[in-house]
Design a protein around this motif. Structure first.
Motif, PDB file in Angstrom:
ATOM      1  N   MET A  24      -0.468  -3.924  -3.145  1.00 11.13           N
ATOM      2  CA  MET A  24      -1.089  -3.554  -4.408  1.00 11.13           C
ATOM      3  C   MET A  24      -2.038  -4.654  -4.845  1.00 11.13           C
ATOM      4  N   CYS A  81      -3.583   0.668  -3.969  1.00 14.06           N
ATOM      5  CA  CYS A  81      -2.391   0.472  -3.145  1.00 14.06           C
ATOM      6  C   CYS A  81      -2.624   1.049  -1.762  1.00 14.06           C
ATOM      7  N   PHE A 100       2.885  -0.204 -10.391  1.00 15.77           N
ATOM      8  CA  PHE A 100       1.495   0.160 -10.155  1.00 15.77           C
ATOM      9  C   PHE A 100       0.757   0.271 -11.485  1.00 15.77           C
TER      10      PHE A 100
END
Length: 413
Positions: A62, A173, A192
């Motif tokens: 990420m 990601c 996220f």
């Protein structure tokens, strides 16, 4: 906007790293070589100036592109997967570049007489005059989904190099193991931190998808009894012959090779057996949830009726749901699809809004709370030796990502 040769070089760097996933390995990632690309990407994201770059213990990467606005807008995300399909080898990929494609046959491998022909793959004719990247006929290419990775990294780099382009916070990601159905399993939606995201994992230019199959696997196990064939009358039970009857009872017209668009299917993809035991492996697919449930019921009913006829329970069935149609989660937030459609039209792309005859990480992520439509990455003929990608499609996909980033401040000011 983006340098064509730069896109080609980046893409070739990624596809020449073997990242084939392994459906037999429950580990994350399912193949150690996925780490090879993950580490390259980790280094590259840091080098281009992305923030919060993190490669976790399960091989998920990420990173953040911080907002350059002085007001709040929704955080959005872009996602692609690092692994390639185990259906065909991804080892020792040798990409071939075809400049100014002339619409004729492309010799992938003269020695083995492997030809990529528009007579069979007529989509090729859309790309006359463009630059194609193909295989050498002995491996897949890996545009699924290294084209998506190329586009996301290139778009982020472009936004960093052009701070005059205003955008909100963007999260990206890269996931492992999408090709074996596990790409979203350990995806941390909360970490996220995006309100919605887009997978760059579609095929031809213009594809925009927010519907996919409901999916299940079905394991049919048939138990037989081996007896010396010379003395078998009234004693032997041949599981192979019972398996033939079961296969014949499943609708013969409702198979992948005879269905399209919104038509679902039963797909027998593996058979292992002998007289004592035969195992049939099916997948069940349908966009309509009610019909999907009826398909599962039919397979159970076939087993029940055959056991009744045989007078004993020789057939067992294990059905497991795999993923569901993300349409249910996307329709309430259709503006996230509308944004992409507008961007495509603004840059001269005709949107092709159609159902996915498969699944993506976005399907599972949508059910985990991250609505996630799918956007074209540009490749064709995935999972085999005839895979190719037009470079111009990758350039346009990169432009779409940048366009989406630009559109958010305009809509939420």
């Amino acid at each position: 906007m983006i340098d064509k040769q730069y896109i080609i070089s980046r893409f070739i760097k990624y596809v020449t790293i073997d990242t084939e996933s392994n459906p037999e390995n429950p580990a994350f990632p399912s193949s150690e070589n996925q780490w090879d690309l993950a580490k390259v990407l980790e280094k590259e994201l840091n080098e281009i100036g992305m923030q919060d770059v993190e490669l976790d213990e399960n091989c998920y990467i990420m990173a953040t592109l911080p907002s350059n606005l002085n007001y709040e807008v929704p955080t959005i995300g872009f996602i692609a997967h690092m692994d390639t399909s185990p259906d065909f080898t991804g080892n020792n990929v040798k990409p071939q570049i075809v400049e100014n494609y002339d619409g004729k046959d492309i010799i992938l491998n003269a020695a083995k007489n492997i030809v990529l022909s528009p007579d069979y793959f007529d989509d090729l004719l859309q790309y006359k005059g463009q630059t194609l990247i193909t295989t050498d006929g002995t491996t897949l290419l890996g545009a699924d989904d290294k084209a998506g990775i190329t586009e996301i990294v290139s778009a982020m780099e472009h936004l960093i190099e052009h701070p005059e382009i205003k955008h909100g916070k963007i999260r990206i990601c890269f996931t492992p193991d999408e090709e074996v159905g596990k790409g979203a399993h350990l995806f941390d939606v909360e970490k996220f931190g995006a309100e919605w995201a887009y997978t760059m994992d579609g095929s031809q230019i213009g594809e925009l998808e927010y519907e996919n199959f409901n999916a299940a696997s079905a394991l049919v196990t048939i138990t037989g009894k081996i007896v010396h064939p010379g003395y078998a009358k009234g004693k032997m039970i041949n599981s192979l012959l019972i398996a033939n009857e079961y296969i014949a009872a499943v609708p013969a017209e409702e198979v992948p090779e005879k269905t399209t668009d919104y038509e679902g299917f039963f797909h027998l993809h593996d058979v292992k057996g002998n007289v004592e035991k035969t195992v049939l492996e099916y997948i069940i697919r349908d966009h309509d949830l009610d019909i999907f449930e009826k398909r599962k019921y039919l397979m159970q009913k076939i087993a029940f009726d055959m056991n009744e006829e045989l007078g004993q329970d020789l057939i067992s069935l294990d059905i497991k749901n795999q993923y569901f149609n993300m349409k249910e989660k996307i329709v309430p937030v259709m503006h996230i699809v509308d944004i992409v459609e507008e961007v495509m039209k603004d840059i001269g792309i005709q949107p092709l809004i159609k159902p996915i005859r498969g699944g993506t990480d976005g399907s599972q992520l949508s059910y985990k709370g991250l609505p996630c439509p799918n956007i074209f990455a540009g490749g064709h003929n995935f999972h085999g030796r005839f895979e190719y990608v037009p470079v111009e499609s990758m350039l346009k996909a990169t432009e779409v990502i940048v366009g989406i980033a630009k559109s958010i401040p305009e809509k939420y000011k």
